[in-house]
Design an enzyme around this catalytic site. Structure first.
Site, PDB file in Angstrom:
ATOM      1  N   HIS A 168       0.810  -0.818  -0.252  1.00  0.00           N
ATOM      2  CA  HIS A 168       0.298  -0.157  -0.093  1.00  0.00           C
ATOM      3  C   HIS A 168       0.931   0.821   0.266  1.00  0.00           C
ATOM      4  CE1 HIS A 168      -3.071  -2.391   0.659  1.00  0.00           C
ATOM      5  NE2 HIS A 168      -4.230  -1.776   0.910  1.00  0.00           N
TER       6      HIS A 168
HETATM    7  N1  LIG Z   1     -13.381  -9.339   2.008  1.00  0.00           N
HETATM    8  C1  LIG Z   1     -13.831  -8.126   1.326  1.00  0.00           C
HETATM    9  N2  LIG Z   1     -15.431  -9.130   0.768  1.00  0.00           N
HETATM   10  C2  LIG Z   1     -16.070  -7.516   1.068  1.00  0.00           C
HETATM   11  N3  LIG Z   1     -15.654  -6.546   1.052  1.00  0.00           N
HETATM   12  C3  LIG Z   1     -15.027  -6.043   1.596  1.00  0.00           C
HETATM   13  C4  LIG Z   1     -13.779  -6.869   1.294  1.00  0.00           C
HETATM   14  N4  LIG Z   1     -12.781  -5.669   1.774  1.00  0.00           N
HETATM   15  C5  LIG Z   1     -13.149  -4.727   2.209  1.00  0.00           C
HETATM   16  N5  LIG Z   1     -14.296  -4.500   2.084  1.00  0.00           N
HETATM   17  C6  LIG Z   1     -15.369  -3.469   1.632  1.00  0.00           C
HETATM   18  O1  LIG Z   1     -15.212  -2.460   0.924  1.00  0.00           O
HETATM   19  C7  LIG Z   1     -15.323  -1.273   2.463  1.00  0.00           C
HETATM   20  C8  LIG Z   1     -13.540  -0.364   2.725  1.00  0.00           C
HETATM   21  O2  LIG Z   1     -12.923   0.259   0.863  1.00  0.00           O
HETATM   22  P1  LIG Z   1     -12.021   1.386   1.276  1.00  0.00           P
HETATM   23  O3  LIG Z   1     -12.502   2.216   2.653  1.00  0.00           O
HETATM   24  O4  LIG Z   1     -12.346   2.087   0.081  1.00  0.00           O
HETATM   25  O5  LIG Z   1     -11.009  -0.113   0.820  1.00  0.00           O
HETATM   26  P2  LIG Z   1      -9.872  -0.070   2.680  1.00  0.00           P
HETATM   27  O6  LIG Z   1     -10.018  -0.863   3.240  1.00  0.00           O
HETATM   28  O7  LIG Z   1      -9.014  -0.574   1.101  1.00  0.00           O
HETATM   29  O8  LIG Z   1      -9.432   1.309   1.930  1.00  0.00           O
HETATM   30  C9  LIG Z   1     -15.279  -1.971   3.747  1.00  0.00           C
HETATM   31  O9  LIG Z   1     -16.116  -1.204   4.396  1.00  0.00           O
HETATM   32  C10 LIG Z   1     -16.058  -3.502   2.926  1.00  0.00           C
HETATM   33  O10 LIG Z   1     -17.548  -2.896   2.640  1.00  0.00           O
END
Ligand SMILES: Nc1ncnc2c1ncn2[C@@H]1O[C@H](COP(=O)(O)OP(=O)(O)O)[C@@H](O)[C@H]1O
Ligand SMILES: Nc1ncnc2c1ncn2[C@@H]1O[C@H](COP(=O)(O)OP(=O)(O)O)[C@@H](O)[C@H]1O
Ligand SMILES: [Mg+2]
Ligand SMILES: [Mg+2]
Ligand SMILES: [Mg+2]
Ligand SMILES: [Mg+2]
Lengths: 122, 187, 122, 187
Positions: free
Chosen positions: C10
């Site tokens: 990241h």
């Molecule tokens: N393995 C997963 N399966 C389904 N949804 C997921 C998964 N991991 C994360 N999410 C979804 O992604 C969202 C977070 O997105 P975002 O904040 O854009 O990404 P990051 O966590 O990489 O910062 C979470 O609230 C959840 O709904």
């Protein structure tokens, strides 16, 4: 905060990068780093580790490192500091992230350690 | 049955919601994540709008593919590959039949994220809605709200485990906006 | 070399730093990286991962990542590339180091994988 | 029984060997490590020489402590804390009695590195020598040479495991220089 995190790496970029990664999810957890040698070369330096202990505003520190020789310098630094430092033989990036995320939400240290146990790799 | 114009207005409405709730989505992501979900989605949807505005698409699959690629390349967080895969799978349906699109999207999200229902992710909104023949805005709101009491076991929120209880999942919320925007277009 | 290493993080500093760490012990192993977003922000980007695959002079790649969302982008990138890429759910820094050190001395891939198994943390 | 002047000439002779074999030590460290042992030791010994030259020390423990701190802070690799701890423990002996110094150094190295004999490290040179009442240059050479056939299970070389066979351990080699330099001073 009572607990802080210290990152020790042979490479300054790794230490800086891990700090950047974990600060995103743990704005209030004090994170200090000791990465590489004074001149920028790859290696670890006990003095810089002690400095990272001192610079950390927390009194109890969780320390994470990359390779075994960093561990030796960490152990020497721990013998020489007044801070309460515990080192973990866990995956550097993953365990620093886990610890910081959990400390941010004021998880009990026992519970943090229980999670770290699964990340033991050395 | 959606046509290309319907998809464009679906995206326009979704984009409005994302931009309007930019800060709120990031706030939801702060206690249980890294606080960037609003930024991620706003950046991704800006790219989508730019890629589809004033552009002709031969059919619904073509516009879905463009949306997918914009989300995949611009969101930057977990939600990028997840929404991206959802639109990619919708493109494979071949037309704009909503009763086929939503299950396809759900399957894509589950495949990509390896999550099941009850893990406090966007799956918990997509699953109950995709399984219905008809759904209402109220169904969506309830599904989003239901993530509040769940313990996260996937994604960044899983790191804080039980501490995630009491917070709505940000991806569930943004998925709610997407599904409610679809309702408006279908009406 | 037949095998190369790809680092996905990241944070660009982490990816660069891991490359620096492992190149020390594996001068001949091709290492390419995908760190952070195009604009320098924290995140992962499928296009950059595909680029790291293309830029790697090896045809068979071992890929290591930090957090789960990097894994999703990695998996998408793997679906889209012609290279033979295998991803490992192992400690990022430690397993990249282990793999590179072993590949440098022409260890058989089965033996490399056997060592990596002990570093599984996700 | 060593005095402060003896320790100074011990370090002078050791430093000569390190600087003369700078490249060779790094070469030994290349197939089974990161190729920096010569650099590390050369940098460390430059710091030691600077710290002890033209300086008066009240007693042997005082000069050992200064040597230890220079090595700890300047070597930068695993050998820094290891040699540093060796000299720190020798300082604790309280005088220059070689038959007490070497076991103290060995104990320090083993404590710091958590290594036992047979793990292809500098311990494999320190251990057989420290256990003898008298040792010769030939004893040292044999101990260094014996690391060649060992499989490394500690330090960086342990990553390549069985592939480390056939290579002399760099830290064993530099420890050999140190112990042979001591012999010259004792004569
Ligand atoms: N393995 C997963 N399966 C389904 N949804 C997921 C998964 N991991 C994360 N999410 C979804 O992604 C969202 C977070 O997105 P975002 O904040 O854009 O990404 P990051 O966590 O990489 O910062 C979470 O609230 C959840 O709904
Ligand atoms: N755990 C250990 N116990 C004893 N000696 C060790 C240990 N780890 C490494 N060494 C010694 O240190 C030497 C390598 O030193 P150096 O190259 O300066 O450090 P690094 O491996 O950090 O680059 C090895 O050859 C070995 O003799
Ligand atoms: Mg986020
Ligand atoms: Mg993020
Ligand atoms: Mg070395
Ligand atoms: Mg080194």
């Amino acid at each position: 905060m009572e607990y802080g995190v210290v990152i020790v790496s042979h490479v300054s970029e790794i230490a800086q990068g891990v700090k950047r990664l974990i600060e995103q999810v743990a704005k209030d957890v004090p994170v200090t780093i000791a990465g590489g040698l004074e001149n920028g070369d790859v290696g670890t330096d006990m003095q810089r580790i002690i400095q990272a202990f001192e610079d950390n505003s927390a009194t109890k520190l969780l320390a994470f490192y990359d390779l075994g020789s960093a561990k030796m310098n960490l152990e020497m630094a721990i013998e020489m500091t007044d801070k309460e430092v515990k080192l973990y033989d866990t995956a550097l990036v993953e365990s620093a992230y886990t610890a910081a995320a959990l400390l941010q939400v004021e998880t009990k240290i026992e519970d943090v350690e229980a999670q770290l146990k699964d990340l033991k790799v050395k | 049955m959606l046509d290309v114009e319907n998809v464009k207005s679906w995206m326009t409405k979704f984009n409005e919601q994302i931009q309007a709730h930019h800060d709120y989505l990031s706030e939801l992501d702060t206690p249980i994540g890294d606080g960037d979900h609003g930024n991620n989605m706003a950046r991704g949807m800006n790219a989508v709008m730019e890629a589809i505005a004033d552009k002709d698409f031969t059919d619904v699959p073509a516009i879905f593919k463009t949306i997918a690629m914009s989300l995949i390349s611009k969101v930057g967080g977990a939600s990028g590959p997840l929404y991206g895969t959802a639109f990619m799978e919708m493109a494979k349906v071949g037309d704009g039949e909503v009763s086929a699109l939503l299950p396809a999207a759900l399957a894509g999200i589950k495949k990509r994220g390896k999550a099941e229902t009850g893990e406090k992710t966007m799956v918990d909104v997509w699953a109950p809605i995709a399984e219905k023949t008809d759904f209402t805005a109220d169904d969506v709101d309830k599904a989003v709200e239901a993530t509040k009491d769940m313990i996260a076991t996937k994604g960044r929120a899983s790191y804080v485990g039980e501490r995630s209880v009491g917070h709505i999942d940000p991806g569930a919320m943004s998925s709610g906006y997407l599904l409610k925007a679809l309702l408006e277009v279908e009406e």
